[in-house]
Write a protein that holds these residues in place. Structure first.
Motif, PDB file in Angstrom:
ATOM      1  N   UNK A 198       0.811  -1.223   0.000  1.00 23.82           N
ATOM      2  CA  UNK A 198       0.000   0.000   0.000  1.00 23.82           C
ATOM      3  C   UNK A 198       0.849   1.280   0.000  1.00 23.82           C
ATOM      4  N   UNK A 199       2.169   1.125   0.043  1.00 28.22           N
ATOM      5  CA  UNK A 199       3.055   2.297   0.047  1.00 28.22           C
ATOM      6  C   UNK A 199       2.984   2.980  -1.326  1.00 28.22           C
ATOM      7  N   UNK A 200       2.825   4.305  -1.359  1.00 28.95           N
ATOM      8  CA  UNK A 200       2.742   5.009  -2.650  1.00 28.95           C
ATOM      9  C   UNK A 200       4.020   4.828  -3.493  1.00 28.95           C
ATOM     10  N   UNK A 201       3.835   4.799  -4.809  1.00 26.10           N
ATOM     11  CA  UNK A 201       4.963   4.578  -5.731  1.00 26.10           C
ATOM     12  C   UNK A 201       6.089   5.588  -5.522  1.00 26.10           C
ATOM     13  N   UNK A 202       5.717   6.824  -5.243  1.00 22.30           N
ATOM     14  CA  UNK A 202       6.703   7.890  -5.052  1.00 22.30           C
ATOM     15  C   UNK A 202       7.652   7.540  -3.896  1.00 22.30           C
ATOM     16  N   UNK A 203       7.071   6.996  -2.811  1.00 25.23           N
ATOM     17  CA  UNK A 203       7.866   6.614  -1.641  1.00 25.23           C
ATOM     18  C   UNK A 203       8.737   5.402  -1.977  1.00 25.23           C
ATOM     19  N   UNK A 204       8.160   4.463  -2.735  1.00 28.96           N
ATOM     20  CA  UNK A 204       8.932   3.274  -3.148  1.00 28.96           C
ATOM     21  C   UNK A 204      10.161   3.684  -3.959  1.00 28.96           C
ATOM     22  N   UNK A 205       9.974   4.628  -4.873  1.00 25.52           N
ATOM     23  CA  UNK A 205      11.094   5.103  -5.706  1.00 25.52           C
ATOM     24  C   UNK A 205      12.184   5.739  -4.843  1.00 25.52           C
ATOM     25  N   UNK A 206      11.755   6.468  -3.825  1.00 22.55           N
ATOM     26  CA  UNK A 206      12.698   7.114  -2.914  1.00 22.55           C
ATOM     27  C   UNK A 206      13.541   6.061  -2.172  1.00 22.55           C
ATOM     28  N   UNK A 207      12.864   4.999  -1.725  1.00 22.83           N
ATOM     29  CA  UNK A 207      13.577   3.915  -1.034  1.00 22.83           C
ATOM     30  C   UNK A 207      14.540   3.200  -1.975  1.00 22.83           C
ATOM     31  N   UNK A 208      14.057   2.941  -3.204  1.00 24.43           N
ATOM     32  CA  UNK A 208      14.858   2.187  -4.175  1.00 24.43           C
ATOM     33  C   UNK A 208      16.206   2.857  -4.421  1.00 24.43           C
ATOM     34  N   UNK A 209      16.215   4.183  -4.465  1.00 28.90           N
ATOM     35  CA  UNK A 209      17.463   4.932  -4.693  1.00 28.90           C
ATOM     36  C   UNK A 209      18.474   4.688  -3.576  1.00 28.90           C
ATOM     37  N   UNK A 210      17.981   4.307  -2.401  1.00 31.60           N
ATOM     38  CA  UNK A 210      18.871   4.138  -1.236  1.00 31.60           C
ATOM     39  C   UNK A 210      19.318   2.692  -1.041  1.00 31.60           C
ATOM     40  N   UNK A 211      18.914   1.789  -1.969  1.00 33.99           N
ATOM     41  CA  UNK A 211      19.261   0.370  -1.831  1.00 33.99           C
ATOM     42  C   UNK A 211      20.307  -0.005  -2.872  1.00 33.99           C
ATOM     43  N   UNK A 212      21.548  -0.287  -2.439  1.00 39.22           N
ATOM     44  CA  UNK A 212      22.604  -0.623  -3.390  1.00 39.22           C
ATOM     45  C   UNK A 212      22.262  -1.804  -4.304  1.00 39.22           C
ATOM     46  N   UNK A 213      21.502  -2.796  -3.802  1.00 37.91           N
ATOM     47  CA  UNK A 213      21.146  -3.948  -4.645  1.00 37.91           C
ATOM     48  C   UNK A 213      20.058  -3.608  -5.657  1.00 37.91           C
ATOM     49  N   UNK A 214      19.509  -2.408  -5.554  1.00 36.10           N
ATOM     50  CA  UNK A 214      18.533  -1.873  -6.515  1.00 36.10           C
ATOM     51  C   UNK A 214      17.287  -2.735  -6.697  1.00 36.10           C
ATOM     52  N   UNK A 215      16.858  -3.342  -5.611  1.00 36.49           N
ATOM     53  CA  UNK A 215      15.581  -4.073  -5.629  1.00 36.49           C
ATOM     54  C   UNK A 215      15.070  -4.183  -4.203  1.00 36.49           C
TER      55      UNK A 215
END
Length: 249
Positions: A198-215
């Motif tokens: 249920x997390x908004x896509x915008x927030x997911x994109x923000x998290x993704x940028x902070x994950x070195x494994x990119x997933x």
């Protein structure tokens, strides 16, 4: 190859979905008899239907309610003639809102399930183990969150509950070590579960940028670490927190 937790009896809360369901699957694969517990009996029955092996049961439990937890443990001991010696506290809820807008009930619900629920399950489980003299090589794994150490916008109640789980795990490990019970916690990062769907896509994109494994992580990736902590392969790991975040920074 020998299975990691063969013949062990394991209780998993929050077993109706997400990480809890996956933990049941991996525990069963590794030879444990699984008690899948959740306040939604239908979803845990679905979990049990998917497990390898025979001796698994679905159990209705409300972790924040002492009577519910005590009754559940009595029923388990009656059915299996012993208490579970692997305990996984996976029951959790999130009620996100900015701190200035957070209602008392949303604050209380999250603390009641995530923190008090973990306390009640640990207390009643350990009392049952001591009574049955089954404490040696027992293992409790509590599920916290990386948010418990970093905080997150809109999750002051959730982050506080999960920070509490980390602190309580450390204290419990100091008290229970003498009995041979290990207590550890895992800190998942962003994992693909019904809770994060249920997390908004915008927030997911923000998290993704902070994950070195990119997933994002998968529930099985948390479950494999939990089952390692439940097994004798981790026999000297106690009172610690393991981050499972893909390197989230």
């Amino acid at each position: 190859m020998s299975r990691l937790v063969a013949e062990k009896l394991a209780l998993v809360t929050g077993a109706g979905s997400g990480i809890g369901r996956e933990v049941c699957r991996v525990l069963a694969r590794e030879g444990a008899n699984v008690i899948a517990a959740d306040q939604n009996i239908k979803t845990v029955q679905e979990t049990v239907a998917t497990l390898e092996g025979a001796e698994h049961i679905a159990l209705n439990i409300n972790v924040g309610d002492r009577n519910s937890v005590e009754t559940a443990f009595k029923d388990v001991v009656k059915q299996f003639s012993k208490p579970p010696t692997i305990i996984v506290n996976s029951a959790g809820v999130a009620r996100a809102n900015f701190l200035t807008k957070l209602s008392d009930s949303d604050f209380d619900d999250v603390i009641n399930v995530n923190l008090k629920g973990t306390f009640l399950i640990m207390q009643i489980a350990v009392k049952a183990m001591i009574e049955a003299n089954t404490t040696k090589d027992s293992s409790i794994i509590n599920i916290s969150s990386i948010i418990g150490t970093r905080g997150n916008i809109g999750q002051s109640n959730y982050s506080a509950s999960k920070a509490g789980v980390i602190a309580m795990t450390k204290s419990a490990s100091l008290e229970f070590g003498q009995f041979g019970i290990r207590v550890n916690t895992v800190l998942p990062g962003f994992i693909e579960t019904p809770m994060t769907a249920i997390v908004p896509d915008k927030v997911k994109e923000m998290f993704m940028k902070r994950i070195p494994l990119q997933r994002f992580g998968k529930p099985q990736e948390i479950a494999e670490v939990i089952v390692f902590l439940a097994s004798n392969r981790s026999s000297y790991i106690n009172g610690t927190s393991i981050e499972i975040t893909g390197g989230l920074n």
